[in-house]
Enzyme design. Sequence first.
Site, PDB file in Angstrom:
ATOM      1  N   TYR A 180     -25.587  16.995   6.544  1.00  0.00           N
ATOM      2  CA  TYR A 180     -26.944  17.517   6.393  1.00  0.00           C
ATOM      3  C   TYR A 180     -27.460  17.274   4.973  1.00  0.00           C
ATOM      4  O   TYR A 180     -26.720  16.805   4.102  1.00  0.00           O
ATOM      5  CB  TYR A 180     -26.988  18.994   6.791  1.00  0.00           C
ATOM      6  CG  TYR A 180     -26.591  19.203   8.254  1.00  0.00           C
ATOM      7  CD1 TYR A 180     -27.197  18.456   9.254  1.00  0.00           C
ATOM      8  CD2 TYR A 180     -25.611  20.115   8.614  1.00  0.00           C
ATOM      9  CE1 TYR A 180     -26.836  18.626  10.591  1.00  0.00           C
ATOM     10  CE2 TYR A 180     -25.249  20.297   9.952  1.00  0.00           C
ATOM     11  CZ  TYR A 180     -25.861  19.539  10.942  1.00  0.00           C
ATOM     12  OH  TYR A 180     -25.506  19.704  12.252  1.00  0.00           O
ATOM     13  N   ASP A 650     -11.870  28.155  41.310  1.00  0.00           N
ATOM     14  CA  ASP A 650     -11.796  26.826  41.921  1.00  0.00           C
ATOM     15  C   ASP A 650     -11.823  26.892  43.441  1.00  0.00           C
ATOM     16  O   ASP A 650     -12.223  25.925  44.096  1.00  0.00           O
ATOM     17  CB  ASP A 650     -10.502  26.119  41.482  1.00  0.00           C
ATOM     18  CG  ASP A 650     -10.550  25.681  40.027  1.00  0.00           C
ATOM     19  OD1 ASP A 650     -11.641  25.741  39.422  1.00  0.00           O
ATOM     20  OD2 ASP A 650      -9.499  25.280  39.492  1.00  0.00           O
TER      21      ASP A 650
END
Length: 690
Positions: A180, A650
Amino acid sequence: MARNPRYDVLFEPVRIGPVTTRNRFYAVPHAAGMTNAMPHMRAAFRGMKAEGGWGVVCTGYVSIEPGSDDSPLPFATLWDDDDVRSHALMTEAVHAHGALAGIELWHGGGSVMNRTSRLPTMSPSGTSWMATHVNFMGHQRPRVMDAQDIRLLLDCQAAAARRARQAGFDIVYVYAGMGYLPYEFLLPEWNRRTDAYGGSVANRVRIVRELLEVTHEAVGGKCAIALRISLEELRARPSERAASEAHEVVALLADLPDLWDVKMDSSPTDCPPSRFAPEGSHEPVIDFVKTLTRKPVVGVGRFTSPDTMVGQIRRGVLDLIGAARPSIADPFLPVKIEGGREQDIRECIGCNICISSWHDGVPVRCTQNPTAGEEWRRGWHPERITAAASAAPVLVVGAGPAGLECALSLGRRGYEVTLAEATDEIGGRLRFETRLPGLTAWGRVLDWRRGQIERLTNVNIYRGNLLSAAEILELQAAHVVIATGAHWARLLYSALEIPAGELSGAGVFTPDDIAAGVSLKSPVVLYDFDNYYMGSALAEHLAGSGHKVSYVTPAGHASAWGIMSNEQPQVHRALASAGIALHTLSRVTAFANGAVTLANQFTNEETRLECASLVIVGTRFASDTLHAELMTRAGEFADAGIHSVTRIGDALAPGAIVHAVYSGHRYAEELDAEPAAVPYRRDAPLARQV
Ligand SMILES: Cc1cc2nc3c(=O)[nH]c(=O)nc-3n(C[C@H](O)[C@H](O)[C@H](O)COP(=O)(O)O)c2cc1C
Ligand code: SF4
């Protein structure tokens, strides 16, 4: 329980400029995906860490002006006075529990694309970040910063610092990290300036010095000033004046900030997956900082062990134990150490699902802590759960991640829970997956839940208990939860990019076969269009067992989705060092006569690759035959005392472990609750004048 005296040092107060933190536990800046658009969720998420005992709790990155716009990645803003109230919600939540609040003021410079503000970006010399990660690619090149732009940066930092103080923050950051803007001044590749801000290290560091000075002045001595800085690249650069350029930078700024917050340069090294980096992996880069400053130093490294934390302090590496992921996985980590309950810490497993949520631009998710991000909108708490609303006994079938979390959370609510596991060991998919290279730490998902369940007298685990529908009907459970997991399919992958065309027969395997201990013949072709960890981890595992392995994928990279969890760069390195040949953009279309046929994903050009065993890591389907069998007997439920039969994890919809744990937890939270059309409170930005 009393605290172990060995850990007393962790609970000493530390002075940071004009403020004092009550202990050494420091929740460092990390984005939580909630932005200013979800201020109540954000405040509750951060307030929870304060409740859990962290001495300091920080924001994520907060943009100081519209020219620093990271959209669609979820960043916060402090652009004008309208933004103050949204942040004040957080400081109030943090202060309510006796912690200090820190804010990371941020300018993205040449690493952002200003996609929403559409303003031209800026960087020291017009250089931009040309990332290989598609999330960070863009087509806007920055303008070269002139004197006016430098003034703009300093003025915006000062204005944001004043607003930060108004919002109630105790620590205000200058952020010179991770590519940055202020970091861009530090490195000559970014900074080719010939004025007072370029050239020598002293010149390159000037902007950071000025940012610290204006921030100091803006807060009028009321807040501490922290400098968060990435030192990895600088440490690798020789210097004529010091041991490295990092040493030179730290020496030049020495006592200017009230606090040094030191980290690595890129997300995959700063926030590396446990698969490739151990706890404390930052130390070799940041270990020198304390020798060059009298100010306190905080650093990170997925710290979950109090002994490691104490070691860092005793050895003079750090003064404050920084944490992003460990504070997400267990916001109550400090309280647990303080109460002598280290064994209760829900340790971060280093899977980086949290960072993937940032890449996805959504509120933070955590594999270990399903309540993360749900504190306000669903009212979930990581340590407390609503008492049971009935005395109904519950049967949970399947002790994988979903079943374990479900049974534990139901048990904590006070339900009588029977957890039936077909095999002799609990853990489901974790039993095999944690044996794959680098995945040992994932076993914490199982270990923590097993340890917690063992303390509950109302949860009974029955191993080696393969239940049929008829047996379930006899058990007189009021609620039946089916958590029987999923299985891998032998489907191939079509040019339409969907699984299609089953490939069965000798020599074709799935991860389930490998887990069951089948023996393969070399050469092995591992065909991965699951795109997450399983394909590459299995390839490494097979190569480690002596097989010649080729890795084939229709995607452009190995473990293509692993870019989201910071795994992908290291996956490529691991495959290369294991001698695994990589075939990208390739579909397997046939397997015969000792070879697979590969078709280029885009051109369909065919090649052949020698293969004795083909392992397909493609798609998964729910293992739900028990559920289907049970539902054919729904007419008998009333007589059997069964009020509900529900699939979770799942067994309902196969996903990553994070989804399974969340699904199990959600079932437990919602049992006996009134269903709502929208299952959570929706947050909204605080009103601003339009
Ligand atoms: C979800 C997530 C978001 C992050 N966002 C930021 C951020 O906004 N600013 C920042 O300086 N670092 C950010 N980081 C990096 C962390 O602050 C920290 O340096 C890194 O995760 C290593 O610390 P840990 O091992 O304790 O997680 C983020 C990390 C995570 C996991
Ligand atoms: S998602 Fe994984 S890495 Fe992130 S905090 Fe949770 S357990 Fe740790």
